[in-house]
Design an enzyme around this catalytic site. Structure first.
Site, short mmCIF file in Angstrom:
data_model
loop_
_atom_site.label_atom_id
_atom_site.label_comp_id
_atom_site.label_asym_id
_atom_site.label_seq_id
_atom_site.Cartn_x
_atom_site.Cartn_y
_atom_site.Cartn_z
N GLY A 1 0.89 -1.29 -0.06
CA GLY A 1 0.00 0.01 0.13
C GLY A 1 0.84 1.04 -0.01
O GLY A 1 2.03 1.28 0.24
N GLN B 1 2.85 9.92 1.72
CA GLN B 1 4.22 9.24 1.79
C GLN B 1 5.25 9.74 0.58
O GLN B 1 6.23 9.66 0.50
CB GLN B 1 4.27 7.80 1.93
N CYS C 1 5.87 -0.27 7.50
CA CYS C 1 5.37 0.79 6.75
C CYS C 1 6.78 1.02 5.80
O CYS C 1 7.83 1.00 6.40
CB CYS C 1 5.17 2.06 7.60
N LEU C 2 6.43 1.86 4.78
CA LEU C 2 7.71 2.12 3.80
C LEU C 2 8.36 3.52 4.43
O LEU C 2 9.50 3.70 3.90
CB LEU C 2 7.06 2.18 2.34
N HIS D 1 -4.37 1.63 7.61
CA HIS D 1 -3.11 2.30 7.96
C HIS D 1 -3.10 3.43 6.74
O HIS D 1 -2.36 4.46 7.19
CB HIS D 1 -2.09 1.16 7.51
N GLU D 2 -3.23 3.04 5.53
CA GLU D 2 -3.15 4.14 4.58
C GLU D 2 -3.97 5.45 4.73
O GLU D 2 -3.51 6.55 4.59
CB GLU D 2 -3.48 3.53 3.24
N HIS E 1 -2.28 7.67 7.18
CA HIS E 1 -1.47 8.61 6.64
C HIS E 1 -1.70 9.77 6.09
O HIS E 1 -1.27 11.01 6.34
CB HIS E 1 -0.48 8.00 5.62
O1 GNR Z 1 3.90 -2.61 2.67
C1 GNR Z 1 3.21 -2.50 3.78
N1 GNR Z 1 2.84 -3.48 4.33
C2 GNR Z 1 1.94 -3.63 5.49
C3 GNR Z 1 1.77 -4.55 6.23
C4 GNR Z 1 1.06 -4.71 7.33
C5 GNR Z 1 0.37 -3.64 7.46
C6 GNR Z 1 0.22 -2.33 6.70
C7 GNR Z 1 1.39 -2.38 5.65
S1 GNR Z 1 1.13 -0.84 4.87
C8 GNR Z 1 2.94 -1.18 4.24
C9 GNR Z 1 3.21 0.17 3.02
C10 GNR Z 1 2.98 1.34 3.54
O2 GNR Z 1 3.80 1.87 4.41
N2 GNR Z 1 1.72 2.05 3.40
O3 GNR Z 1 1.63 3.16 4.00
NI NI Z 2 2.90 3.08 5.96
#
Ligand code: GNR
Ligand code: NI
Length: 167
Positions: free
Chosen positions: A46, A51, A91-92, A133-134, A137
Site C-alpha cells: 500500500g 508518503q 511501513c515504507l 493504515h493508509e 497517513h
Molecule cells: O507494505 C506495507 N505492508 C503492510 C503490512 C502490514 C500492515 C500495513 C502495511 S502497509 C505497508 C506499506 C505502507 O507503508 N503503506 O503506507
Molecule cells: Ni505506511
C-alpha cells in the site's frame, strides 16, 4: 510511469493532513499510476499520497500475492466498522521495522475511483488493516503512534540502528 521518492520518518511532511480530491483529470491518473509503480518497486502492499509528499486524499493498494490487483481509492471514508484484530504492520516510511497494531477487524468503505465514480464495499483481514493504515497517513498519523512510549522508543532506536548499518 515514474518512481517517486518515499518520505521517511521523522520527516515532518508525514504529519501533514491531505485535502479532498476535487479534480479527476489526467494528472490525477498519472499520480495514481506513479504511486502504484513506486509501491510495487519498494516493494509494499500500500502507499498513501502523503508518503510521496502529495497532500491529496488518495491511496493505492495491492494485497494480491501475484501483484496484479492494483486498487486506487480516492477520498476514502470508513462508513462503519466492527470488532478488533491485531496485525504485525510495517511501513515504507519506517523501513525494516515492524510492530503489532490493533485495528478494526471489519470495515465498510466508500471511495471514488480515478474517474471520480463513487463505490462502496466491505472488507476484513489484511485489506481492512491496510486501508486503515493508509487512511491514517492521509491525516498525518503513522503506525508507531499506536505504540506505548516504551515500545515506540525501542522501535525507533532499532530504525536508527538499521539506518546506520544500511550503507
Ligand atoms: O507494505 C506495507 N505492508 C503492510 C503490512 C502490514 C500492515 C500495513 C502495511 S502497509 C505497508 C506499506 C505502507 O507503508 N503503506 O503506507
Ligand atoms: Ni505506511
Amino acid at each position: 510511469m515514474a518512481k517517486l521518492d518515499i518520505l521517511e520518518f521523522p520527516d515532518p511532511r508525514l504529519r501533514l493532513v491531505a485535502q479532498p480530491v476535487e479534480t479527476f483529470d489526467a494528472d490525477l491518473k498519472r499520480l495514481a499510476d506513479d504511486m502504484l509503480a513506486t509501491m510495487y518497486d519498494a516493494p509494499g502492499i500500500g502507499l498513501a499520497a502523503t508518503q510521496v509528499d502529495v497532500q491529496k486524499r488518495l491511496l493505492v493498494l495491492d494485497i494480491s500475492e501475484t501483484h496484479d490487483d492494483p486498487q486506487v481509492f480516492i477520498n476514502p471514508e470508513i462508513l462503519e466498522s466492527r470488532g478488533t484484530e491485531v496485525c504485525q504492520e510495517g511501513c515504507l516510511s519506517f523501513p525494516g521495522v515492524y510492530a503489532d497494531v490493533e485495528r478494526r477487524d471489519w470495515i465498510r468503505v466508500k471511495a471514488q475511483d480515478v474517474t471520480g465514480k463513487a463505490f462502496e464495499f466491505e472488507t476484513d483481514g489484511l485489506l481492512a488493516v491496510c486501508i486503515q493504515h493508509e487512511m491514517d497517513h492521509l491525516v498525518g498519523k503513522v503506525f508507531v503512534d499506536y505504540l506505548s512510549p516504551l515500545k515506540r522508543s525501542l522501535l525507533l532506536r532499532k530504525l536508527e540502528k538499521q539506518r546506520r548499518h544500511a550503507g
